[in-house]
Enzyme design. Sequence first.
Site, PDB file in Angstrom:
ATOM      1  N   GLU A 171      -3.780  -0.841   4.016  1.00 52.08           N
ATOM      2  CA  GLU A 171      -2.714  -1.713   3.498  1.00 52.08           C
ATOM      3  C   GLU A 171      -1.328  -1.283   3.974  1.00 52.08           C
ATOM      4  O   GLU A 171      -0.318  -1.706   3.419  1.00 52.08           O
ATOM      5  CB  GLU A 171      -2.770  -1.729   1.961  1.00 52.08           C
ATOM      6  CG  GLU A 171      -4.120  -2.136   1.414  1.00 52.08           C
ATOM      7  CD  GLU A 171      -4.248  -3.630   1.156  1.00 52.08           C
ATOM      8  OE1 GLU A 171      -3.284  -4.244   0.704  1.00 52.08           O
ATOM      9  OE2 GLU A 171      -5.340  -4.177   1.408  1.00 52.08           O
ATOM     10  N   HIS A 240      -0.897  -1.067  -5.093  1.00 52.86           N
ATOM     11  CA  HIS A 240      -0.428  -0.216  -4.002  1.00 52.86           C
ATOM     12  C   HIS A 240       0.311   0.973  -4.592  1.00 52.86           C
ATOM     13  O   HIS A 240       0.918   0.875  -5.673  1.00 52.86           O
ATOM     14  CB  HIS A 240       0.524  -0.976  -3.067  1.00 52.86           C
ATOM     15  CG  HIS A 240      -0.131  -2.063  -2.287  1.00 52.86           C
ATOM     16  ND1 HIS A 240       0.423  -3.316  -2.124  1.00 52.86           N
ATOM     17  CD2 HIS A 240      -1.311  -2.092  -1.611  1.00 52.86           C
ATOM     18  CE1 HIS A 240      -0.375  -4.071  -1.394  1.00 52.86           C
ATOM     19  NE2 HIS A 240      -1.429  -3.356  -1.066  1.00 52.86           N
ATOM     20  N   CYS A 356       8.430  -3.892  -1.339  1.00 49.52           N
ATOM     21  CA  CYS A 356       7.360  -4.674  -0.703  1.00 49.52           C
ATOM     22  C   CYS A 356       7.893  -5.502   0.447  1.00 49.52           C
ATOM     23  O   CYS A 356       7.183  -5.762   1.422  1.00 49.52           O
ATOM     24  CB  CYS A 356       6.711  -5.606  -1.728  1.00 49.52           C
ATOM     25  SG  CYS A 356       5.516  -4.814  -2.815  1.00 49.52           S
TER      26      CYS A 356
END
Length: 425
Positions: A171, A240, A356
């Site tokens: 990721e 995350h 993000c």
Amino acid sequence: MFVEINFDGLIGPSHNYAGLSLGNVASATNAGTESAPRAAALQGIAKMRHLIGLGLHQGILLPHDRPEVGWLRSLGFTGDDDALCAAAWREDPALLRNAMSASAMWTANAATVSPAPDTADGRCHLSAANLSTMVHRSIEWPETERQLRQIFADERYFAVHAPVPGCFGDEGAANFMRMAAQHGEPGVEIFVYGEQRPGGFPARQHRRASEAVARRHGLDPDRTYFARQSDAAIQAGAFHNDVVAVANERVLFAHAEAFADPAALYDFILAKLPDASIIEVPADRVSLADAIGSYLFNSQLLSLPEGGMALIVPAECRENKAVSGWLDSLPGNSSIRQIHVLDVRESMRNGGGPACLRLRIAVDKAVLPVIDQRYMVDERKCDALERLVERYWPARIKPDDLGMAETWAACRRARGVLFDLLELG
């Protein structure tokens, strides 16, 4: 002299709330509601403009082509673009919702980046992330890799890698932290992975994927650490690591329950960087629920040109009493001297805060001219982007709008005009 560039994702015209991300509490909570792509993109541009005003270097990554008709064709749909999208909406609406996702806006997931001081060949290495755990994100990497190869095309200074095989979920920088005395000095690279619990939310980062990235980047094993994310954090909605921890240069800012074995991680950091500052927020001051709900740790921690660090937090942090109280205590007791509050509410409602939205890349200042300048942003380009968004981005997208030809046409037109503006063809 090394400088930091933040490459923000311009929020795309198909920004919507389809609730595609299992384990992302905000995404699930707002699933099926009306989105505001125009406001979302303007909020993102305002964040970029704010960082430029702080004297930082700012770049941009671009929205992907949506709907993703190539992916739909690979699933057996045929005909012209509108015909196959209509067939997908009629036969399996979930497929078209995935094909309309604007989640590439969260460029912290675009790649993992190791700057030149850490790598064996002295180049900056970037590995595009495969994002294989989630369907809507797994279709992003070809376009992400293409943009990265265009931006960082000079192989004297950069090495861009294809994703690791999709059998191991990766990721990107959202599960990665780098610490160093300064950006231009050799640092320690920290890869954070999860372990799957039956019946729980998915652990999206596989340790083997992180190990593969470290090997291909030529990192020194003695200065590389693989930390397991705590199961408590994952099951609370920290899909995350950057939802519960953020690092910059010599500072680590983390929740007490972010890692399975925080003591071992802290010992490693301090052994390599004795001057490191570890700011751990106790669970009795800020709960995991408050941290995840406010995205306190999904903030950007930045080194300012004049010295000191600033924390760029979403407005939601000031709406949470516990989080706001903790923030008020920071400037007088840590290396973080400034708190900047920004509105990125549209992104937040879909599960992505300030961190993000950006991919951090540290480079020697002398290398800046070889980066494709079409992807670099200044005040003038922000002005042009704002005008374009105001004119071409949809004001609203309702859930059923995803199946309308008018929405598909608007998204294609907006992206085409953007590429014209940036002279990208």
